[in-house]
Structures are given as C-alpha cells and as structure tokens.
Design a protein around this motif. Structure first.
Motif, short mmCIF file in Angstrom:
data_model
loop_
_atom_site.label_atom_id
_atom_site.label_comp_id
_atom_site.label_asym_id
_atom_site.label_seq_id
_atom_site.Cartn_x
_atom_site.Cartn_y
_atom_site.Cartn_z
N PHE A 1 0.94 -1.11 0.01
CA PHE A 1 -0.18 0.05 0.13
C PHE A 1 0.79 1.32 -0.03
N GLU A 2 1.80 1.10 0.68
CA GLU A 2 2.95 2.44 1.03
C GLU A 2 3.54 2.60 -0.54
N LYS A 3 3.69 1.50 -1.35
CA LYS A 3 4.43 1.58 -2.65
C LYS A 3 3.58 2.27 -3.49
N ILE A 4 2.31 1.92 -3.41
CA ILE A 4 0.99 2.29 -4.57
C ILE A 4 0.92 4.01 -4.24
N GLU A 5 0.92 4.23 -3.00
CA GLU A 5 0.82 5.63 -2.60
C GLU A 5 1.90 6.54 -2.95
N ARG A 6 3.27 5.97 -2.62
CA ARG A 6 4.19 6.71 -3.58
C ARG A 6 4.44 6.97 -4.75
N VAL A 7 4.02 5.82 -5.63
CA VAL A 7 4.00 5.92 -7.24
C VAL A 7 2.83 6.81 -7.50
N LEU A 8 1.74 6.77 -7.16
CA LEU A 8 0.77 7.67 -7.59
C LEU A 8 1.19 9.11 -7.06
N ALA A 9 1.78 9.44 -6.08
CA ALA A 9 2.28 10.59 -5.71
C ALA A 9 3.12 11.05 -6.68
N GLN A 10 4.09 10.37 -7.23
CA GLN A 10 5.06 10.77 -8.36
C GLN A 10 4.44 11.39 -9.53
N PHE A 11 3.26 10.82 -9.80
CA PHE A 11 2.37 11.12 -11.15
C PHE A 11 1.36 12.22 -10.56
N GLY A 12 1.30 13.05 -9.50
CA GLY A 12 0.53 13.88 -9.42
C GLY A 12 -0.71 13.35 -8.70
N THR A 13 -1.20 12.16 -8.37
CA THR A 13 -2.43 11.83 -7.87
C THR A 13 -2.52 10.81 -6.58
N ASP A 14 -3.54 10.42 -6.23
CA ASP A 14 -3.56 9.62 -5.05
C ASP A 14 -4.82 8.49 -5.17
N LYS A 15 -4.80 7.75 -4.17
CA LYS A 15 -5.83 6.35 -4.08
C LYS A 15 -7.10 7.08 -4.04
N ARG A 16 -7.52 8.01 -3.97
CA ARG A 16 -9.00 8.76 -4.06
C ARG A 16 -9.46 8.49 -5.67
N TYR A 17 -8.39 8.50 -6.48
CA TYR A 17 -8.88 8.45 -7.86
C TYR A 17 -8.55 6.98 -8.50
N LEU A 18 -8.43 5.99 -7.74
CA LEU A 18 -8.30 4.70 -8.22
C LEU A 18 -9.76 4.45 -9.08
N LEU A 19 -9.52 3.59 -10.19
CA LEU A 19 -10.72 3.12 -10.95
C LEU A 19 -10.88 1.66 -10.82
N SER A 20 -9.73 0.97 -10.61
CA SER A 20 -9.80 -0.53 -10.35
C SER A 20 -8.39 -0.94 -9.58
N VAL A 21 -8.74 -2.04 -8.99
CA VAL A 21 -7.44 -2.82 -8.31
C VAL A 21 -7.58 -4.21 -8.41
N ASN A 22 -6.58 -4.92 -8.89
CA ASN A 22 -6.43 -6.23 -8.80
C ASN A 22 -5.71 -6.78 -7.95
N VAL A 23 -6.15 -7.63 -6.91
CA VAL A 23 -5.28 -8.31 -6.00
C VAL A 23 -5.20 -9.78 -6.15
N PHE A 24 -3.98 -10.01 -6.08
CA PHE A 24 -3.40 -11.62 -6.33
C PHE A 24 -2.82 -11.95 -4.79
N LEU A 25 -3.73 -12.91 -4.21
CA LEU A 25 -3.31 -13.42 -2.94
C LEU A 25 -2.77 -15.05 -3.15
N SER A 26 -1.73 -15.26 -2.49
CA SER A 26 -1.04 -16.51 -2.78
C SER A 26 -2.10 -17.68 -2.03
N ASP A 27 -2.80 -17.24 -1.02
CA ASP A 27 -3.65 -18.01 -0.17
C ASP A 27 -5.06 -17.35 0.31
#
Length: 127
Positions: free
Chosen positions: A48-74
C-alpha cells in the motif's frame, strides 16, 4: 507520419522494468513487498505504501483509483487482507456516485495461470 504517445514511466527495481506508467491522465502501477521477510500484514502495508508513493510521483492519489487487482497466494488470508483493505481504502470516496469508485478482484493464482482474463473487471458494468 509518426504519432507520439506521451507515456511517462517510473523506473522499477530491475533494469528495463517500470513500477508504473502514465498515459492520458491514467496511471497503471503494480506493488509487491520487496522485503519477503515481513509477515502478511507487513507485506500488505509495504505494498500500500508503494502504491501511494508511485501515485504521488504522477501527481495523484488513491482517491482516484478506478480498479484494483489483488492476487493472494492463499485465499485463506483474504479475511485478514479485507481488514487492511477497508482501513486503507477508507479515503476512496463513494459519496454521490452510483456504486463504488473502484473494483477489487482477489484471486489465488498469478494472472498468467488464469484461464481467461477476469471478466468481472473487463466486461461487467458497475451497479
């Protein structure tokens, strides 16, 4: 005639890879915990921290997420992930919208093992 596509890329951890790309006001990114010695909650937090950091690099944040894919090993850990997800995603607004602003899809297999790309993300309209 050459057509230019103004694609921006954020460098990844390995040569030749990007941790994110941006085009037309949209950002695509991926996050996994680099420190595999962390427990499950620690890996979630690091991702989650990495996502927030990368979004900030592009001038945006998680409030503007359109979709999220999550892959869990279990998938047995999905309930624990859901707790962390609800805490992290509380800043994603849904007020005044028809349905959620984002779609989350959890699957226990890496994407390359899926028989088809998840139709729930590409072919189904939000309620």
């Amino acid at each position: 005639m050459t057509v230019e596509f103004p694609i921006e890329r954020a460098p990844g951890v390995a040569p030749g890879r990007s941790s994110a790309s941006s085009y037309g006001g949209l950002v695509w990114t991926v996050a996994t915990a680099l420190d595999k010695t962390l427990d499950f909650k620690g890996q979630i937090a690091a991702s989650f921290e990495k996502i927030e950091r990368v979004l900030a690099q592009f001038g945006t944040d998680k409030r503007y997420l359109l979709s999220v894919n999550v892959f869990l090993s279990d998938l047995g850990s999905k309930a624990e992930f859901d707790v962390a997800w609800r805490q992290w995603s509380v800043a994603i607004p849904t007020t005044g919208r028809k349905g959620p602003a984002w779609v989350r899809f959890c699957h226990p297999e890496p994407w390359w093992r899926l028989p088809l790309w998840p139709q729930s993300l590409n072919d189904r309209a939000l309620p």
